[in-house]
Design a protein around this motif. Structure first.
Motif, short mmCIF file in Angstrom:
data_model
loop_
_atom_site.label_atom_id
_atom_site.label_comp_id
_atom_site.label_asym_id
_atom_site.label_seq_id
_atom_site.Cartn_x
_atom_site.Cartn_y
_atom_site.Cartn_z
N UNK A 66 19.50 -46.01 -59.93
CA UNK A 66 19.09 -44.63 -60.19
C UNK A 66 17.80 -44.33 -59.45
N UNK A 67 17.68 -43.11 -58.92
CA UNK A 67 16.46 -42.73 -58.21
C UNK A 67 15.27 -42.73 -59.16
N UNK A 68 14.16 -43.30 -58.68
CA UNK A 68 12.89 -43.26 -59.41
C UNK A 68 11.92 -42.28 -58.77
N UNK A 69 11.97 -42.19 -57.44
CA UNK A 69 11.08 -41.26 -56.75
C UNK A 69 11.62 -40.93 -55.37
N UNK A 70 11.24 -39.73 -54.90
CA UNK A 70 11.58 -39.28 -53.56
C UNK A 70 10.37 -38.52 -53.05
N UNK A 71 9.95 -38.82 -51.81
CA UNK A 71 8.81 -38.11 -51.25
C UNK A 71 8.68 -38.33 -49.77
N UNK A 72 7.73 -37.63 -49.18
CA UNK A 72 7.51 -37.67 -47.74
C UNK A 72 6.15 -38.25 -47.40
N UNK A 77 0.30 -41.01 -44.83
CA UNK A 77 -0.22 -40.33 -46.02
C UNK A 77 0.88 -39.57 -46.75
N UNK A 78 0.80 -39.61 -48.09
CA UNK A 78 1.75 -38.82 -48.88
C UNK A 78 1.49 -37.35 -48.61
N UNK A 79 2.59 -36.59 -48.51
CA UNK A 79 2.44 -35.17 -48.23
C UNK A 79 3.54 -34.39 -48.94
N UNK A 80 3.25 -33.15 -49.25
CA UNK A 80 4.25 -32.27 -49.85
C UNK A 80 4.62 -32.65 -51.26
N UNK A 90 11.02 -35.58 -65.71
CA UNK A 90 10.99 -35.34 -64.27
C UNK A 90 9.61 -34.78 -63.95
N UNK A 91 8.92 -35.40 -63.02
CA UNK A 91 7.61 -34.91 -62.60
C UNK A 91 7.66 -34.52 -61.14
N UNK A 92 7.06 -33.39 -60.83
CA UNK A 92 6.92 -32.93 -59.46
C UNK A 92 5.43 -32.98 -59.13
N UNK A 93 5.10 -33.79 -58.15
CA UNK A 93 3.70 -33.97 -57.76
C UNK A 93 3.54 -33.44 -56.34
N UNK A 94 2.60 -32.52 -56.17
CA UNK A 94 2.34 -31.94 -54.86
C UNK A 94 1.13 -32.64 -54.27
N UNK A 95 1.31 -33.23 -53.09
CA UNK A 95 0.24 -33.96 -52.42
C UNK A 95 -0.31 -33.14 -51.26
N UNK A 96 -1.63 -33.21 -51.09
CA UNK A 96 -2.30 -32.61 -49.96
C UNK A 96 -3.33 -33.63 -49.48
N UNK A 97 -3.27 -34.02 -48.22
CA UNK A 97 -4.15 -35.05 -47.66
C UNK A 97 -4.06 -36.35 -48.47
N UNK A 98 -2.87 -36.70 -48.87
CA UNK A 98 -2.57 -37.92 -49.62
C UNK A 98 -3.23 -37.94 -51.00
N UNK A 99 -3.65 -36.78 -51.48
CA UNK A 99 -4.25 -36.67 -52.82
C UNK A 99 -3.41 -35.72 -53.66
#
Length: 114
Positions: A66-72, A77-80, A90-99
């Motif tokens: 099962x999916x645990x996480x999906x991101x770019x 650096x983490x982004x978007x 379900x959590x949606x986390x928005x990253x900017x400059x890896x923060x």
């Protein structure tokens, strides 16, 4: 081939998430696709590297597939927007400059009631 070997050494030493298993690395154009496995043989996570940096979409799975996480990632650096699944949350986390810039969370109850 030399790049793949250096990248493999970097991945093994630099990332604790792989723990005791070695990643399977595949060259895809100018990218290296890395796939990590659980001891049971199922995919733990999968994504890409370019010039030794994490890039593009990464997907992590639990031991049942099962999916645990999906991101770019962009240039290591983490982004978007990233999505994280944990039981009934379900959590949606928005990253900017890896923060972390913002976090939104939904429970299964909230999703069912909509």
């Amino acid at each position: 081939m030399k790049k793949i070997l250096i990248l493999g050494a970097f991945l093994i030493s630099g990332f604790g998430f792989a723990q005791s298993t070695k990643p399977f690395l595949e060259q895809e154009g100018d990218l290296v696709k890395a796939t990590y496995y659980y001891e049971n043989g199922k995919v733990q996570q999968q994504g890409y590297f370019k010039d030794g940096k994490i890039t593009g979409q990464w997907v992590a799975y639990d031991e049942n597939g099962n999916k645990k996480s999906v991101g770019e990632y962009a240039n290591g650096e983490k982004t978007g927007k990233w999505l994280f699944w944990n039981d009934k949350v379900l959590s949606e986390v928005d990253y900017s400059n890896s923060r972390i810039a913002t976090v939104k969370t939904w429970t299964q109850q909230a999703i069912v009631n909509k």
